[in-house]
Design a protein around this motif. Sequence first.
Motif, mmCIF file in Angstrom:
data_model
loop_
_atom_site.group_PDB
_atom_site.id
_atom_site.type_symbol
_atom_site.label_atom_id
_atom_site.label_comp_id
_atom_site.label_asym_id
_atom_site.label_seq_id
_atom_site.Cartn_x
_atom_site.Cartn_y
_atom_site.Cartn_z
ATOM 1 N N THR A 42 -11.314 -4.025 1.374
ATOM 2 C CA THR A 42 -11.480 -4.714 0.096
ATOM 3 C C THR A 42 -12.184 -3.827 -0.927
ATOM 4 O OG1 THR A 42 -13.492 -5.685 0.974
ATOM 5 C CG2 THR A 42 -11.515 -7.043 1.057
ATOM 6 N N GLU A 44 -2.093 -14.988 9.063
ATOM 7 C CA GLU A 44 -1.885 -13.588 8.687
ATOM 8 C C GLU A 44 -1.539 -13.471 7.197
ATOM 9 O OE1 GLU A 44 -2.133 -9.794 10.446
ATOM 10 O OE2 GLU A 44 -2.494 -11.751 11.319
ATOM 11 N N ARG A 62 -4.624 -1.266 5.825
ATOM 12 C CA ARG A 62 -3.529 -2.215 6.057
ATOM 13 C C ARG A 62 -2.214 -1.505 6.379
ATOM 14 N NH1 ARG A 62 -0.778 -5.036 7.865
ATOM 15 N NH2 ARG A 62 0.115 -7.034 7.280
ATOM 16 N N ALA A 97 -5.358 -12.770 0.452
ATOM 17 C CA ALA A 97 -6.738 -12.547 0.001
ATOM 18 C C ALA A 97 -6.891 -11.123 -0.501
ATOM 19 C CB ALA A 97 -7.707 -12.828 1.140
ATOM 20 N N GLU A 98 -6.250 -10.180 0.198
ATOM 21 C CA GLU A 98 -6.341 -8.784 -0.219
ATOM 22 C C GLU A 98 -5.556 -8.552 -1.511
ATOM 23 O OE1 GLU A 98 -4.669 -4.928 1.847
ATOM 24 O OE2 GLU A 98 -6.459 -5.632 2.867
ATOM 25 N N ARG A 116 -4.558 -13.844 5.046
ATOM 26 C CA ARG A 116 -5.359 -12.612 5.011
ATOM 27 C C ARG A 116 -4.803 -11.627 3.993
ATOM 28 N NH1 ARG A 116 -6.188 -11.144 11.259
ATOM 29 N NH2 ARG A 116 -7.662 -12.796 11.711
ATOM 30 N N ASP A 117 -3.481 -11.426 4.038
ATOM 31 C CA ASP A 117 -2.867 -10.486 3.104
ATOM 32 C C ASP A 117 -2.998 -10.974 1.672
ATOM 33 O OD1 ASP A 117 -2.270 -8.699 4.986
ATOM 34 O OD2 ASP A 117 -0.100 -8.998 5.001
ATOM 35 N N ARG A 170 3.687 -8.823 9.499
ATOM 36 C CA ARG A 170 2.938 -10.039 9.878
ATOM 37 C C ARG A 170 3.649 -10.757 11.017
ATOM 38 N NH1 ARG A 170 2.078 -10.485 4.065
ATOM 39 N NH2 ARG A 170 3.949 -11.749 3.821
#
Lengths: 228, 223, 227
Positions: free
Chosen positions: A23, C213, C138, C219-220, C216-217, C77
């Motif tokens: 992040t 999954e 990632r 959020a990024e 999560r992605d 994913r």
Amino acid sequence: MLRDLPRTHLRLEVRHVSKLFGTTVALWQLDFSASEGQFVLAIGANGSGKSTFLRVVAGLTSPTAGAVRWTGGSAPGRPRIAHVGHASGLYDGLTPFEHLMLAARLAHTDPMGGLAVLERIGAGSVAGVSCGRLSAGMRRRVALARAFASGPEVLVLDEPLGALDDAGAAAVLELFGEAIRAGCLIIAAAPSDARLRAIADQTLALVDGRVLRSVTSPSDGIEAIDVG
Amino acid sequence: MLGDVAALAMKDVRIELRSPASVAGALTLGLVGLVVTGLAAGPDTARLRAIAPGLAWLSIVYAAITVGERLDRIDRSDDAFAVLWLSVRDRRAIFAGKIMALTLMLWTISLALLGTAVVLLNIDPSPVAVALIPLALIASIALAAGVVVVTSTVGGNSQRVLLLPVALLPLLAPTLLAASQATGALVAGTVDASLPWFGLLAAQAALFGGLGLLTYEHGAALE
Amino acid sequence: MTMRQRLIDPPAWTALIAVVAVVVVGLFVVPADRLQGQVQRIMYVHVPSAWIAYLAFFITFAASVRYLWRRDLAADRLAASSAEVGLVFTAVAIVTGSIWGKATWGVWWDWDPRLTTTALLLVIYAGYILIRGSIVDRDRRARAGAVIGIVGFANVPIVHFSVTWWRSLHQPPTIVRPGDPTIDHMLLGELLASVLAFSLLFLYLLNRRLELERARDEAEQALLMPS
């Protein structure tokens, strides 16, 4: 003298490039372009994203978003790029001479070219010494000579004058001038450095991964932003 | 391409010859393993002979992982890998060169270990045991290809010393099994019994090598 | 998701009811197998679990190919989720297979080629998940996962072949195998129904794992949206 490169209208377009590590934002929506025969300098404090910027341009790190596009050049989309990063990329167990031979072998260039450069920048005397026993300044010289030995169309250099003494820096700057005249595109990064700024066609000031200011002629207004 | 492969492999071999830490270390560990197992499971020589091929090849599989890990680490330690990545026209040459270098090292290690086992266990090998030399070569190629496929994609990683064996031992299980069985058969003089295992080793080498060549440019870790 | 929404989850109820139904039918309705007796009933859990294990790893393989080819994070994913859910079913298949082996052969572990291959699969995909977990970047995590997902699955036939061969050196495979045509139609019907029910359960779990999954992605990615 460095041999002239064939003019191929080599051009680099960087569009909306961002790079995240987890992040942490390393680069943020970067845009810029450059073409053959130019010297582009990115200046910024430690941690401003200079090294990531160079790795993304060289194709060593893939951007999280955005695109790096090359047009023209000897091979479409993939010009001959030489990258000299923070680390010299040398094997401790090999000599500078062996590094130059391998580079020339892989690039199908004349190995004498790299040796001549090594000589010019004051490292000819250590050509036969294991790199593990060389000082930081000598390692940097060997790495630069190897970069030239591969006959690059693009040189991507992270703090190219770092660890060099004045004589070494002068010889390297002279080589940069020749390379640009020969048609090579040089993209370098350094914390503010007057010697590099003096020859830059384009200067990008990076702060926290963003381009704060981009100036297209040397020493024009960039003094106002003291990021060094 | 082939010239590039050889030049890159020679680079690795030359570095190893100048300070032969990984091959010497793997060899010593293998020899110690043979002797210590002799103490733990002996002194019944018949029993030792029965387990010797499996033990020797298990040591060689470990050697493949540790030597392969070190070859990859040498490339990444000073970011030399970035230079290779940009200077090679066909990047698959980096993959193939690494397999070639690792194969040469593993072939040396495996022949030395197998030879020592023969002496230590008073095995009177049948003349067909000469076929252990090509067997060791094919098995070394299979091991090298499997190790390089995984190390090249995992990249620099603080946990990899532990994780690489976890990922690689099950992948390489068929090679371990085939090499041990073929060695047992050859030492006993039964060539026919060893032939299918040669085929299996070739299949493993082809699978790892082929898939590695197909995926390398897209899957290699640059850092 | 509120508690109420969680309770009204049709796919979850469908999968749950289907699994409970085949278990009840398998335990109490269909007759015991003539040759193996009561222990054969464990096949209604073992066979579907084993089938799903292989299906899951095949999905990981196919999604890995797609990721390397197209750099499609959705495929990555899917690969990661399928491997993780598949691992659970693999463990169930091994444990139930071992219990069946104890009742039939008198030993928990007999190096039966199918069970041994499945056990190796378990460790290969455990390694896959551990390696993914150790890579922060990632993109690199996806690439490493894809290569191991492809090599691991392509290796399965060689693993199985080698173990079968190795085993046959000591003892010819004369054991009555699960799924032999000797079982009668009612048993076969129940077996197929259980495969179907467990597949529904797998699809449901896979979908939930994918949602996680994806979150999560997202959020990024949210960091990358121009503010």
